[in-house]
Design a protein around this motif. Sequence first.
Motif, PDB file in Angstrom:
ATOM      1  N   GLN A   1      40.751  26.236 -13.328  1.00 11.33           N
ATOM      2  CA  GLN A   1      39.480  26.859 -13.743  1.00 11.33           C
ATOM      3  C   GLN A   1      39.222  28.212 -13.086  1.00 11.33           C
ATOM      4  O   GLN A   1      38.081  28.630 -12.931  1.00 11.33           O
ATOM      5  N   ARG A   2      40.290  28.899 -12.725  1.00 10.64           N
ATOM      6  CA  ARG A   2      40.122  30.293 -12.271  1.00 10.64           C
ATOM      7  C   ARG A   2      39.816  31.197 -13.457  1.00 10.64           C
ATOM      8  O   ARG A   2      39.295  32.281 -13.289  1.00 10.64           O
ATOM      9  N   TYR A   3      40.189  30.757 -14.645  1.00  8.83           N
ATOM     10  CA  TYR A   3      39.772  31.382 -15.894  1.00  8.83           C
ATOM     11  C   TYR A   3      38.960  30.357 -16.683  1.00  8.83           C
ATOM     12  O   TYR A   3      39.131  29.150 -16.507  1.00  8.83           O
ATOM     13  N   CYS A   4      38.086  30.831 -17.563  1.00  8.45           N
ATOM     14  CA  CYS A   4      37.143  29.932 -18.236  1.00  8.45           C
ATOM     15  C   CYS A   4      37.626  29.446 -19.604  1.00  8.45           C
ATOM     16  O   CYS A   4      36.922  28.718 -20.292  1.00  8.45           O
ATOM     17  N   THR A   5      38.833  29.823 -20.007  1.00  6.29           N
ATOM     18  CA  THR A   5      39.369  29.444 -21.315  1.00  6.29           C
ATOM     19  C   THR A   5      39.505  27.928 -21.440  1.00  6.29           C
ATOM     20  O   THR A   5      39.975  27.255 -20.517  1.00  6.29           O
ATOM     21  N   THR A   6      39.086  27.392 -22.587  1.00  2.02           N
ATOM     22  CA  THR A   6      39.307  25.984 -22.915  1.00  2.02           C
ATOM     23  C   THR A   6      40.127  25.903 -24.198  1.00  2.02           C
ATOM     24  O   THR A   6      40.322  26.911 -24.898  1.00  2.02           O
ATOM     25  N   THR A   7      40.579  24.703 -24.508  1.00  2.00           N
ATOM     26  CA  THR A   7      41.342  24.524 -25.748  1.00  2.00           C
ATOM     27  C   THR A   7      40.512  24.931 -26.964  1.00  2.00           C
ATOM     28  O   THR A   7      41.008  25.598 -27.880  1.00  2.00           O
ATOM     29  N   ALA A   8      39.242  24.542 -26.967  1.00  2.00           N
ATOM     30  CA  ALA A   8      38.370  24.852 -28.112  1.00  2.00           C
ATOM     31  C   ALA A   8      38.123  26.345 -28.238  1.00  2.00           C
ATOM     32  O   ALA A   8      38.219  26.915 -29.339  1.00  2.00           O
TER      33      ALA A   8
ATOM     34  N   GLY B   1      34.216  35.343 -15.854  1.00  2.50           N
ATOM     35  CA  GLY B   1      34.114  34.268 -16.836  1.00  2.50           C
ATOM     36  C   GLY B   1      33.667  32.932 -16.270  1.00  2.50           C
ATOM     37  O   GLY B   1      32.684  32.345 -16.737  1.00  2.50           O
ATOM     38  N   PRO B   2      34.371  32.385 -15.261  1.00  2.00           N
ATOM     39  CA  PRO B   2      33.946  31.099 -14.705  1.00  2.00           C
ATOM     40  C   PRO B   2      32.535  31.129 -14.122  1.00  2.00           C
ATOM     41  O   PRO B   2      31.802  30.135 -14.224  1.00  2.00           O
ATOM     42  N   LEU B   3      32.127  32.234 -13.511  1.00  3.98           N
ATOM     43  CA  LEU B   3      30.775  32.349 -12.961  1.00  3.98           C
ATOM     44  C   LEU B   3      29.730  32.229 -14.062  1.00  3.98           C
ATOM     45  O   LEU B   3      28.783  31.445 -13.967  1.00  3.98           O
TER      46      LEU B   3
END
Length: 475
Positions: free
Chosen positions: A379-386, A418-420
């Motif tokens: 989760q250092r980046y906020c990208t998810t599969t969706a 992004g994660p923030l």
Amino acid sequence: MSDSNQNAQYLSPSDRFIEFMNASPSPYHAVESAKERLKKYFFTPLSEKSSWENTVKPNGRYYFTRNGSTIVAFAVGGKYKPGNGVNIVGAHTDSPCLKLKPISKKTGAGYLKVGVQTYGGGLWHTWFDRNLALAGVVMIEDACGLRQQLVRISDPIAYIPNLAIHLDRTQTDAFRFNNETHLVPILATVAKDLNSGVCSTKNDDVNTLDDSIEKKHHTVLVEKLASLVGVDPKHIVDFDLCLYDQNPCMLGGIYKEFIHSGRLDNLNSSFCAIEALVQSVEECQSLSDDDRIRMVALFDNEEVGSRSAYGADSSLLTDTIHRLQVGGDNSSYEIACANSFLISADMAHAVHPNYPEKHEENHSPMMNKGIVIKINAGQRYCTTTATSAMIKMLANNNNICYQEFVVRNDMPSGSTIGPLMSSNLGIRSIDVGNPMLSMHSIRETMGVDDVATAINLFKAFFIEFSKLDRRVTID
């Protein structure tokens, strides 16, 4: 439309970006450049100190700034209603740099020197033997009150000299230096300063009741700043100034396929986001048919953790979305966040031609091959599969190239705003960015074609995402 504005319309995306970069040596200047672009497309300035209730309306275009180094711009869809959501591209205006200390006056070995702080995680060895100019803002107190004004010394006034190889043969094995004692720029020789009549070295004792600006900084520097902003030196009470490489942003490579510049991380994302927003609102009926708000948020202080009143970890975006729910009910804000989507845009690491082993073999992005979707299981980046699937669909529908990146398991990962923002707001989010080399160097490199690619993706996001989102059934 003026001739200069007409000419700007015919510049390629990369040429417009180069102009933007050369006008933006500091976060304050980057925000000013963004404002100038927004004004040409009839965006109306707002103030956070005033009510927006009777100002912000459907089909309207607006922007506001905070601290002069953060800017938020948005366009309201013609069919927007409270709770409908906000489609956001977020980036940051700051880059690693050397900032002048509150008391910068130094002398030594016959030189006038200037004390600096390291801002962010820069590759500081790249700052040696460079022509360094100065930019930022000065605080002026005069009959008009206290105000902030942009300032820029474009001349190469500072320089950090390397130690000659003859005086340290070990430098060919490893270049080691102390950030406090060796990373100190020189401005002039004391002898030249004494002969000039300015005499910056007089009254060197700063620990007196006299708190004037010339007690803290070299007189010659203060006078140069004062002349540029058109005030008496005594009216300058403080400043926020950073050094930057005087060498301009330019095309490079034998086929001119590269862009070389400082601050590509992350002014490229900032430029592409603003450019996409202004282009999207000019599309015929595009904004009138939209039921959401299109927004760009460019924050300061990402390079030092974003924890400031104008960073991405502040309440700025929360406050803004709240203010856009006028006329809704008690749950409009929460509904708006659930309906919203964030593209966190920050630069990505292109595979290095001389260090290819630093990338995972199946995730080695290349310049001029498309924007990079950044993924991290930690989760250092906020990208998810969706969110990745939705942006890929948008890209495929518009013939936009993209690449995917994960860091090697045996290497640490960077992070972004992004994660923030995703965790603070509960907004669906994705991390993307253009691939580049030499990130955090005083001189970075990216691909020419990637400028247009990012603009096209963000523009498609603003124009098409609201309709695409209605086909998504994932909670």
